[in-house]
Each structure stands twice: as C-alpha cells, then as structure tokens.
Design a protein around this motif. Sequence first.
Motif, short mmCIF file in Angstrom:
data_model
loop_
_atom_site.label_atom_id
_atom_site.label_comp_id
_atom_site.label_asym_id
_atom_site.label_seq_id
_atom_site.Cartn_x
_atom_site.Cartn_y
_atom_site.Cartn_z
N MET A 174 208.28 60.54 -31.39
CA MET A 174 209.31 59.98 -32.26
C MET A 174 210.60 60.78 -32.14
SD MET A 174 208.93 59.28 -36.27
CE MET A 174 210.34 59.38 -37.32
N LEU A 175 210.47 62.10 -32.03
CA LEU A 175 211.65 62.95 -31.86
C LEU A 175 212.32 62.69 -30.52
CD1 LEU A 175 210.42 66.34 -33.32
CD2 LEU A 175 211.98 64.72 -34.36
N GLY A 176 211.52 62.49 -29.47
CA GLY A 176 212.09 62.20 -28.16
C GLY A 176 212.86 60.91 -28.16
N SER A 177 212.32 59.91 -28.85
CA SER A 177 213.00 58.63 -28.97
C SER A 177 214.31 58.77 -29.73
CB SER A 177 212.09 57.63 -29.67
OG SER A 177 212.77 56.43 -29.90
N GLU A 232 219.00 60.22 -39.02
CA GLU A 232 217.60 59.88 -38.79
C GLU A 232 216.89 60.98 -38.02
OE1 GLU A 232 217.67 56.07 -36.89
OE2 GLU A 232 218.14 55.01 -38.76
N LYS A 233 217.57 61.53 -37.01
CA LYS A 233 216.96 62.60 -36.23
C LYS A 233 216.75 63.83 -37.10
CE LYS A 233 217.59 65.52 -32.19
NZ LYS A 233 218.47 65.93 -31.11
N THR A 234 217.72 64.16 -37.95
CA THR A 234 217.60 65.30 -38.83
C THR A 234 216.43 65.12 -39.79
OG1 THR A 234 219.97 65.69 -38.70
CG2 THR A 234 218.84 66.69 -40.55
N ALA A 254 213.09 67.45 -40.00
CA ALA A 254 212.71 68.06 -41.27
C ALA A 254 211.29 67.67 -41.67
CB ALA A 254 213.70 67.66 -42.36
N THR A 255 210.94 66.41 -41.47
CA THR A 255 209.59 65.94 -41.79
C THR A 255 208.56 66.62 -40.90
OG1 THR A 255 210.45 63.81 -42.52
CG2 THR A 255 208.12 63.90 -41.97
N ALA A 256 208.85 66.69 -39.61
CA ALA A 256 207.92 67.34 -38.68
C ALA A 256 207.75 68.81 -39.02
CB ALA A 256 208.42 67.19 -37.24
N VAL A 311 204.43 73.20 -41.33
CA VAL A 311 204.28 74.31 -42.26
C VAL A 311 203.09 74.08 -43.19
CG1 VAL A 311 205.37 75.52 -44.21
CG2 VAL A 311 206.68 75.06 -42.14
N HIS A 312 202.89 72.85 -43.63
CA HIS A 312 201.76 72.57 -44.50
C HIS A 312 200.42 72.68 -43.78
CE1 HIS A 312 204.73 71.00 -47.35
NE2 HIS A 312 203.82 71.27 -48.26
N VAL A 313 200.39 72.30 -42.51
CA VAL A 313 199.15 72.37 -41.73
C VAL A 313 198.90 73.81 -41.26
CG1 VAL A 313 198.04 71.59 -39.60
CG2 VAL A 313 199.26 69.96 -41.03
N ASN A 314 199.94 74.54 -40.91
CA ASN A 314 199.83 75.89 -40.34
C ASN A 314 200.67 76.89 -41.13
OD1 ASN A 314 198.33 74.95 -37.93
ND2 ASN A 314 200.25 73.92 -37.48
N PRO A 315 200.32 77.17 -42.38
CA PRO A 315 201.19 78.05 -43.18
C PRO A 315 201.28 79.47 -42.65
CG PRO A 315 199.16 77.57 -44.37
CD PRO A 315 199.17 76.70 -43.15
N TRP A 316 200.16 80.03 -42.16
CA TRP A 316 200.20 81.41 -41.68
C TRP A 316 200.99 81.54 -40.39
CZ3 TRP A 316 199.59 84.90 -45.07
CH2 TRP A 316 198.75 84.68 -46.16
N GLN A 317 200.88 80.56 -39.52
CA GLN A 317 201.68 80.59 -38.30
C GLN A 317 203.16 80.47 -38.63
OE1 GLN A 317 200.11 77.50 -35.82
NE2 GLN A 317 198.43 78.76 -35.05
#
Length: 109
Positions: free
Chosen positions: A3-6, A71-73, A77-79, A84-90
């Motif tokens: 989606m970001l590439g598009s 839209e890209k921003t 931000a969503t990604a 961050v929610h999936v990988n908080p420690w990373q």
Amino acid sequence: MSMLGSATSTVDVSKEKLLDDLRIVVADAEELLKATANQTGERIAAARVRAGESLQAAKTRLSNAQVAVMEKTKAVATATDEYVHVNPWQAIGIAAAVGILLGAVISRR
C-alpha cells in the motif's frame, strides 16, 4: 507495505504532472508578457485564456498532490502505529539507538 509503494508511485506521478503543469503556466505567462509588450487584440486574449486554463490545471494538480501526500502520511503513520503495537520492545530499542546516535553526533560538535 505494498500500500505504501502504491501511495509513493501515485505521489511521484502527481509531482511530475504538477511540475509539467507549472512549466506550462510559466511558458504561457512568458508568452502573455511578450504579446502584451508588442501587440494588442486577439493574440493577447488567446494567450490570457491559455494562461488561465494552465493556471487552473496547475491548481487542480497541486490540490491532488496535497491529497496524495496526506494519504501517504496517514498510511505511514498507521503502519508505524501497527508496528509499535505488535513489536513494542523492538520499537523501544530502535528509538534508543536513534537517540544514542543523535547524542553522539551532537556531542561531537
């Protein structure tokens, strides 16, 4: 990430079209100036019409480019939020590493 590439390719196309439209506006404005300096009448009216049309097209492209950037921003931000929610420690580790690098760069000055 596809989606970001598009979104990136859409923004790139919009930027190129905006630049093309602005070049046309400049060329038409130059022609209008030349026509105004040497002649009157129908040639000036035609150049003014073309300049107005080109300016309107450039404004439309600028508006579309602004929407694409927004839209890209939002997508980035969503990604980032999802990552961050999936990988908080990373995320914390990456933020700490960036902080250390910035601190090192600043302290060298």
